[in-house]
Write a protein that holds these residues in place. Structure first.
Motif, PDB file in Angstrom:
ATOM      1  N   ASP A   1     -14.563 -63.052 -15.437  1.00  0.00           N
ATOM      2  CA  ASP A   1     -15.082 -63.876 -16.520  1.00  0.00           C
ATOM      3  C   ASP A   1     -16.605 -63.822 -16.506  1.00  0.00           C
ATOM      4  OD1 ASP A   1     -12.576 -64.656 -17.292  1.00  0.00           O
ATOM      5  OD2 ASP A   1     -12.587 -66.478 -16.075  1.00  0.00           O
ATOM      6  N   GLY A   2     -17.183 -63.935 -17.685  1.00  0.00           N
ATOM      7  CA  GLY A   2     -18.639 -64.003 -17.782  1.00  0.00           C
ATOM      8  C   GLY A   2     -19.317 -62.679 -17.526  1.00  0.00           C
ATOM      9  N   ALA A   3     -20.508 -62.749 -17.020  1.00  0.00           N
ATOM     10  CA  ALA A   3     -21.357 -61.572 -16.847  1.00  0.00           C
ATOM     11  C   ALA A   3     -20.937 -60.726 -15.655  1.00  0.00           C
ATOM     12  CB  ALA A   3     -22.811 -62.011 -16.675  1.00  0.00           C
ATOM     13  N   TRP A   4     -21.266 -59.473 -15.725  1.00  0.00           N
ATOM     14  CA  TRP A   4     -21.068 -58.534 -14.621  1.00  0.00           C
ATOM     15  C   TRP A   4     -22.391 -58.416 -13.899  1.00  0.00           C
ATOM     16  CZ3 TRP A   4     -17.884 -53.522 -14.722  1.00  0.00           C
ATOM     17  CH2 TRP A   4     -16.545 -53.821 -14.925  1.00  0.00           C
ATOM     18  N   GLY A   5     -22.898 -59.478 -13.364  1.00  0.00           N
ATOM     19  CA  GLY A   5     -24.208 -59.453 -12.731  1.00  0.00           C
ATOM     20  C   GLY A   5     -24.151 -59.080 -11.269  1.00  0.00           C
ATOM     21  N   GLY A   6     -25.299 -58.632 -10.778  1.00  0.00           N
ATOM     22  CA  GLY A   6     -25.458 -58.389  -9.360  1.00  0.00           C
ATOM     23  C   GLY A   6     -25.104 -57.007  -8.869  1.00  0.00           C
ATOM     24  N   VAL A   7     -24.437 -56.208  -9.695  1.00  0.00           N
ATOM     25  CA  VAL A   7     -24.031 -54.869  -9.280  1.00  0.00           C
ATOM     26  C   VAL A   7     -24.342 -53.883 -10.405  1.00  0.00           C
ATOM     27  CG1 VAL A   7     -22.075 -53.431  -8.574  1.00  0.00           C
ATOM     28  CG2 VAL A   7     -22.146 -55.822  -7.890  1.00  0.00           C
ATOM     29  N   PRO A   8     -25.010 -52.770 -10.087  1.00  0.00           N
ATOM     30  CA  PRO A   8     -25.233 -51.747 -11.115  1.00  0.00           C
ATOM     31  C   PRO A   8     -23.890 -51.251 -11.661  1.00  0.00           C
ATOM     32  CG  PRO A   8     -26.547 -51.298  -9.177  1.00  0.00           C
ATOM     33  CD  PRO A   8     -25.610 -52.405  -8.807  1.00  0.00           C
ATOM     34  N   THR A   9     -23.884 -50.878 -12.919  1.00  0.00           N
ATOM     35  CA  THR A   9     -22.632 -50.499 -13.578  1.00  0.00           C
ATOM     36  C   THR A   9     -22.826 -49.230 -14.401  1.00  0.00           C
ATOM     37  OG1 THR A   9     -22.036 -52.839 -13.724  1.00  0.00           O
ATOM     38  CG2 THR A   9     -20.805 -51.328 -15.114  1.00  0.00           C
ATOM     39  N   VAL A  10     -21.835 -48.345 -14.304  1.00  0.00           N
ATOM     40  CA  VAL A  10     -21.757 -47.152 -15.148  1.00  0.00           C
ATOM     41  C   VAL A  10     -20.752 -47.475 -16.249  1.00  0.00           C
ATOM     42  CG1 VAL A  10     -21.090 -44.723 -15.263  1.00  0.00           C
ATOM     43  CG2 VAL A  10     -22.269 -45.597 -13.237  1.00  0.00           C
ATOM     44  N   VAL A  11     -21.184 -47.400 -17.495  1.00  0.00           N
ATOM     45  CA  VAL A  11     -20.328 -47.684 -18.644  1.00  0.00           C
ATOM     46  C   VAL A  11     -20.168 -46.391 -19.426  1.00  0.00           C
ATOM     47  CG1 VAL A  11     -20.035 -49.062 -20.746  1.00  0.00           C
ATOM     48  CG2 VAL A  11     -21.192 -50.056 -18.756  1.00  0.00           C
ATOM     49  N   VAL A  12     -18.908 -45.978 -19.631  1.00  0.00           N
ATOM     50  CA  VAL A  12     -18.644 -44.720 -20.336  1.00  0.00           C
ATOM     51  C   VAL A  12     -17.879 -45.001 -21.621  1.00  0.00           C
ATOM     52  CG1 VAL A  12     -17.550 -42.462 -20.227  1.00  0.00           C
ATOM     53  CG2 VAL A  12     -18.572 -43.441 -18.177  1.00  0.00           C
ATOM     54  N   PHE A  13     -18.490 -44.651 -22.740  1.00  0.00           N
ATOM     55  CA  PHE A  13     -17.829 -44.733 -24.040  1.00  0.00           C
ATOM     56  C   PHE A  13     -17.095 -43.415 -24.252  1.00  0.00           C
ATOM     57  CE2 PHE A  13     -21.275 -47.724 -24.213  1.00  0.00           C
ATOM     58  CZ  PHE A  13     -20.738 -48.796 -24.894  1.00  0.00           C
TER      59      PHE A  13
ATOM     60  N   ASP B   1     -18.422 -47.816  -3.018  1.00  0.00           N
ATOM     61  CA  ASP B   1     -18.051 -49.211  -2.791  1.00  0.00           C
ATOM     62  C   ASP B   1     -18.303 -50.005  -4.080  1.00  0.00           C
ATOM     63  OD1 ASP B   1     -17.835 -51.870  -2.008  1.00  0.00           O
ATOM     64  OD2 ASP B   1     -19.356 -51.727  -0.433  1.00  0.00           O
ATOM     65  N   PRO B   2     -17.290 -50.727  -4.586  1.00  0.00           N
ATOM     66  CA  PRO B   2     -17.474 -51.483  -5.829  1.00  0.00           C
ATOM     67  C   PRO B   2     -18.496 -52.613  -5.728  1.00  0.00           C
ATOM     68  CG  PRO B   2     -15.307 -51.898  -4.882  1.00  0.00           C
ATOM     69  CD  PRO B   2     -15.948 -50.822  -4.060  1.00  0.00           C
ATOM     70  N   GLN B   3     -18.907 -52.964  -4.512  1.00  0.00           N
ATOM     71  CA  GLN B   3     -19.970 -53.956  -4.354  1.00  0.00           C
ATOM     72  C   GLN B   3     -21.341 -53.317  -4.555  1.00  0.00           C
ATOM     73  OE1 GLN B   3     -19.245 -57.207  -4.089  1.00  0.00           O
ATOM     74  NE2 GLN B   3     -17.155 -56.465  -4.302  1.00  0.00           N
ATOM     75  N   ARG B   4     -21.379 -51.984  -4.611  1.00  0.00           N
ATOM     76  CA  ARG B   4     -22.627 -51.247  -4.783  1.00  0.00           C
ATOM     77  C   ARG B   4     -22.755 -50.628  -6.170  1.00  0.00           C
ATOM     78  NH1 ARG B   4     -25.473 -46.990  -3.684  1.00  0.00           N
ATOM     79  NH2 ARG B   4     -23.909 -45.432  -3.266  1.00  0.00           N
ATOM     80  N   LEU B   5     -21.602 -50.307  -6.781  1.00  0.00           N
ATOM     81  CA  LEU B   5     -21.608 -49.659  -8.098  1.00  0.00           C
ATOM     82  C   LEU B   5     -20.250 -49.876  -8.755  1.00  0.00           C
ATOM     83  CD1 LEU B   5     -23.212 -47.735 -10.037  1.00  0.00           C
ATOM     84  CD2 LEU B   5     -21.999 -45.859  -8.927  1.00  0.00           C
ATOM     85  N   ARG B   6     -20.266 -50.314 -10.006  1.00  0.00           N
ATOM     86  CA  ARG B   6     -19.029 -50.506 -10.764  1.00  0.00           C
ATOM     87  C   ARG B   6     -18.943 -49.498 -11.891  1.00  0.00           C
ATOM     88  NH1 ARG B   6     -19.143 -56.846 -12.005  1.00  0.00           N
ATOM     89  NH2 ARG B   6     -20.410 -57.247 -10.204  1.00  0.00           N
ATOM     90  N   VAL B   7     -17.729 -49.289 -12.373  1.00  0.00           N
ATOM     91  CA  VAL B   7     -17.478 -48.392 -13.497  1.00  0.00           C
ATOM     92  C   VAL B   7     -16.662 -49.141 -14.539  1.00  0.00           C
ATOM     93  CG1 VAL B   7     -16.311 -46.272 -14.225  1.00  0.00           C
ATOM     94  CG2 VAL B   7     -17.534 -46.328 -12.046  1.00  0.00           C
ATOM     95  N   LEU B   8     -17.013 -48.950 -15.801  1.00  0.00           N
ATOM     96  CA  LEU B   8     -16.266 -49.518 -16.918  1.00  0.00           C
ATOM     97  C   LEU B   8     -16.108 -48.449 -17.981  1.00  0.00           C
ATOM     98  CD1 LEU B   8     -15.017 -52.009 -18.422  1.00  0.00           C
ATOM     99  CD2 LEU B   8     -17.297 -52.321 -19.430  1.00  0.00           C
ATOM    100  N   GLY B   9     -14.876 -48.219 -18.420  1.00  0.00           N
ATOM    101  CA  GLY B   9     -14.616 -47.329 -19.543  1.00  0.00           C
ATOM    102  C   GLY B   9     -14.503 -48.149 -20.813  1.00  0.00           C
ATOM    103  N   VAL B  10     -14.998 -47.589 -21.913  1.00  0.00           N
ATOM    104  CA  VAL B  10     -14.919 -48.261 -23.207  1.00  0.00           C
ATOM    105  C   VAL B  10     -14.306 -47.274 -24.197  1.00  0.00           C
ATOM    106  CG1 VAL B  10     -16.175 -49.428 -25.060  1.00  0.00           C
ATOM    107  CG2 VAL B  10     -16.970 -49.637 -22.690  1.00  0.00           C
TER     108      VAL B  10
END
Length: 166
Positions: free
Chosen positions: A45-57, A80-89
């Motif tokens: 819920d809410g923001a994805w703060g605190g961890v860099p994120t790769v977002v792929v459209f 490690d997901p605490q260091r980098l997250r990925v989100l597909g769109v």
């Protein structure tokens, strides 16, 4: 006089464009709860703060996207997901076909369906795949258009922007 007025209008347009860019770049992922989840783990819920994120459209009809997302899945599995997250769109195409593609390929990163409101928070460019990098504080760092090589994708885990939140 005419040149002065035109220059004034141009400056005003540049100021408005910069303000719009700053507004959209401040926190593109403030709230994902209104976007339907296509696949992957539940979104926080809410923001994805605190961890860099790769977002792929991406689009299910795009062969480049399928290869690119396979590399993105390798990145996600290696970091490690605490260091980098990925989100597909997902943008466009058949949602059921996209769900089957994600399952068939075993992609473990979360994928949301864009209804046209998410992409403008990142970039006006309509190309897929489009890989956008968010800093740990949620600000947009960069958008990279097109398919990336495996080496370039894996390098995302090593770049300075993906370091620990400060």
């Amino acid at each position: 006089m005419r040149t002065h007025r035109a220059l004034g209008r141009l400056c005003a347009l540049l100021v408005l464009a910069a303000a719009a860019g700053v507004a959209s770049a401040q926190a593109p992922l403030q709230d994902l709860s209104s976007f339907p989840v296509l696949a992957g783990p539940p979104l926080p819920d809410g923001a994805w703060g605190g961890v860099p994120t790769v977002v792929v459209f991406w689009s299910v009809d795009c062969a480049y996207c399928k290869r690119h997302n396979a590399r993105i899945a390798q990145l996600q599995a290696a970091v490690d997901p605490q260091r980098l997250r990925v989100l597909g769109v997902l943008e466009g195409g058949d949602v059921d076909a996209a769900r089957q593609e994600v399952a068939r390929r075993g992609w473990q990163f979360p994928v949301v369906i864009d209804d046209g409101r998410l992409r403008p928070r990142f970039t006006p460019r309509r190309m897929v795949p489009m890989t956008c990098l968010l800093l740990a504080d949620g600000r947009l760092h960069q958008c990279i258009p097109g398919e990336m090589s495996e080496a370039d994708v894996m390098e995302l885990a090593q770049t300075r922007w993906a370091g620990p939140a400060r």
